[in-house]
Each structure stands twice: as structure tokens, then as C-alpha cells.
Design a protein around this motif. Structure first.
Motif, mmCIF file in Angstrom:
data_model
loop_
_atom_site.group_PDB
_atom_site.id
_atom_site.type_symbol
_atom_site.label_atom_id
_atom_site.label_comp_id
_atom_site.label_asym_id
_atom_site.label_seq_id
_atom_site.Cartn_x
_atom_site.Cartn_y
_atom_site.Cartn_z
ATOM 1 N N LYS A 140 17.177 -6.382 -2.530
ATOM 2 C CA LYS A 140 17.368 -6.711 -3.942
ATOM 3 C C LYS A 140 17.448 -5.452 -4.800
ATOM 4 O O LYS A 140 18.201 -5.410 -5.761
ATOM 5 N N SER A 141 16.675 -4.445 -4.437
ATOM 6 C CA SER A 141 16.675 -3.227 -5.247
ATOM 7 C C SER A 141 17.971 -2.433 -5.105
ATOM 8 O O SER A 141 18.348 -1.713 -6.026
ATOM 9 N N ILE A 142 18.679 -2.550 -3.988
ATOM 10 C CA ILE A 142 19.925 -1.804 -3.806
ATOM 11 C C ILE A 142 21.161 -2.697 -3.871
ATOM 12 O O ILE A 142 22.269 -2.241 -3.627
ATOM 13 N N SER A 143 20.977 -3.965 -4.232
ATOM 14 C CA SER A 143 22.094 -4.910 -4.175
ATOM 15 C C SER A 143 23.236 -4.527 -5.108
ATOM 16 O O SER A 143 24.407 -4.686 -4.752
ATOM 17 N N LEU A 144 22.948 -4.022 -6.282
ATOM 18 C CA LEU A 144 24.007 -3.638 -7.208
ATOM 19 C C LEU A 144 24.895 -2.547 -6.588
ATOM 20 O O LEU A 144 26.114 -2.623 -6.657
ATOM 21 N N TRP A 145 24.279 -1.564 -5.972
ATOM 22 C CA TRP A 145 25.029 -0.474 -5.355
ATOM 23 C C TRP A 145 25.840 -0.956 -4.149
ATOM 24 O O TRP A 145 26.948 -0.501 -3.924
ATOM 25 N N PHE B 117 14.599 -6.186 9.945
ATOM 26 C CA PHE B 117 13.316 -5.544 9.719
ATOM 27 C C PHE B 117 13.197 -4.919 8.331
ATOM 28 O O PHE B 117 12.180 -4.342 8.001
ATOM 29 N N ILE B 118 14.233 -5.028 7.530
ATOM 30 C CA ILE B 118 14.161 -4.520 6.171
ATOM 31 C C ILE B 118 13.838 -5.690 5.250
ATOM 32 O O ILE B 118 14.504 -6.722 5.282
ATOM 33 N N ARG B 119 12.828 -5.536 4.446
ATOM 34 C CA ARG B 119 12.370 -6.618 3.578
ATOM 35 C C ARG B 119 13.383 -6.933 2.488
ATOM 36 O O ARG B 119 14.160 -6.101 2.072
ATOM 37 N N ILE B 120 13.315 -8.176 2.014
ATOM 38 C CA ILE B 120 14.255 -8.648 1.008
ATOM 39 C C ILE B 120 14.099 -7.896 -0.307
ATOM 40 O O ILE B 120 15.069 -7.724 -1.049
ATOM 41 N N LYS B 121 12.920 -7.406 -0.619
ATOM 42 C CA LYS B 121 12.716 -6.655 -1.865
ATOM 43 C C LYS B 121 13.552 -5.384 -1.873
ATOM 44 O O LYS B 121 14.082 -4.989 -2.914
ATOM 45 N N THR C 56 0.810 -1.218 0.000
ATOM 46 C CA THR C 56 0.000 0.000 0.000
ATOM 47 C C THR C 56 0.840 1.264 0.000
ATOM 48 O O THR C 56 0.401 2.277 -0.495
ATOM 49 N N ASP C 57 2.003 1.209 0.551
ATOM 50 C CA ASP C 57 2.863 2.392 0.536
ATOM 51 C C ASP C 57 4.321 1.956 0.576
ATOM 52 O O ASP C 57 4.633 0.778 0.636
ATOM 53 N N GLU C 58 5.208 2.905 0.529
ATOM 54 C CA GLU C 58 6.645 2.617 0.511
ATOM 55 C C GLU C 58 7.094 1.938 1.801
ATOM 56 O O GLU C 58 8.004 1.130 1.793
ATOM 57 N N ARG C 59 6.451 2.226 2.917
ATOM 58 C CA ARG C 59 6.838 1.624 4.191
ATOM 59 C C ARG C 59 6.640 0.112 4.173
ATOM 60 O O ARG C 59 7.445 -0.632 4.706
ATOM 61 N N ASP C 60 5.568 -0.353 3.550
ATOM 62 C CA ASP C 60 5.358 -1.794 3.440
ATOM 63 C C ASP C 60 6.439 -2.447 2.601
ATOM 64 O O ASP C 60 6.736 -3.610 2.762
ATOM 65 N N PHE C 61 7.020 -1.694 1.680
ATOM 66 C CA PHE C 61 8.077 -2.224 0.844
ATOM 67 C C PHE C 61 9.370 -2.391 1.625
ATOM 68 O O PHE C 61 10.130 -3.304 1.383
ATOM 69 N N VAL C 62 9.615 -1.512 2.568
ATOM 70 C CA VAL C 62 10.907 -1.483 3.240
ATOM 71 C C VAL C 62 10.869 -2.168 4.601
ATOM 72 O O VAL C 62 11.724 -2.983 4.902
ATOM 73 N N VAL C 63 9.914 -1.875 5.434
ATOM 74 C CA VAL C 63 9.966 -2.265 6.845
ATOM 75 C C VAL C 63 9.053 -3.454 7.113
ATOM 76 O O VAL C 63 7.918 -3.502 6.673
ATOM 77 N N ARG C 64 9.588 -4.400 7.854
ATOM 78 C CA ARG C 64 8.784 -5.532 8.327
ATOM 79 C C ARG C 64 8.038 -5.131 9.592
ATOM 80 O O ARG C 64 8.294 -4.112 10.182
#
Length: 83
Positions: free
Chosen positions: A74-79, A67-71, A4-12
Motif C-alpha cells: 500500500k505504501s508503494i502502490s502509487l509508484w 512474504f511482503i506485507r500488504i502495508k 517493533t522495527d522496519e522488518r516487521d513492516f515489510v517481511v512476513r
């Protein structure tokens, strides 16, 4: 589940801790505790205090990373690999 929002993407959430692989995490915690007891008994506390100084920040950083989701990872793994 819809994000629903960016927080759901990042935080467990705290309830996600039940989904952790405790069969891997529990032996690690036991080995850390055993190692600390062995350092305390063998050296009398010199290396024990030094080990605690490094262990406590590492534990806090590691616990925070749980508490940071795997998605997000994965999005910052290259950096992260480049750095």
C-alpha cells in the motif's frame, strides 16, 4: 500487534502462510499443474519446456511477494501504478 522495527513492516514470517486464502491459491496451482500435463501430452514436450522456463521464475517471484506485507504494498502502490 505492535510493529517493533522496519522488518516487521515489510517481511512476513513462515507461520503467516497458514493465513493465506488457500481456497484461491489451491485451484490456481491445480490449473497450472493440469495445464503443464496437457502441454506435455499434446505436443511432446516442446511447449512444455518453454512453459516451464517462464513458470519457474514467475512462481519464485510470486512466492517471494507473498512474504511482503500488504502495508508495504500500500505504501508503494502509487509508484507501482505510475511505473
Amino acid at each position: 500487534m505492535q510493529l517493533t522495527d522496519e522488518r516487521d513492516f515489510v517481511v512476513r514470517r513462515w507461520s503467516d502462510l497458514y493465513e493465506l486464502d488457500w481456497y484461491i491459491l489451491a485451484p490456481v496451482l491445480v490449473l497450472i499443474t493440469l495445464g503443464l500435463f496437457l502441454l506435455k501430452s499434446a505436443e511432446g514436450g516442446t511447449y512444455f519446456a518453454r512453459q516451464l522456463v517462464f513458470l519457474l521464475p514467475a512462481f519464485l517471484i510470486g512466492f517471494s511477494a507473498l512474504f511482503i506485507r500488504i502495508k508495504f504494498w500500500k505504501s508503494i502502490s502509487l509508484w507501482v501504478y505510475l511505473v
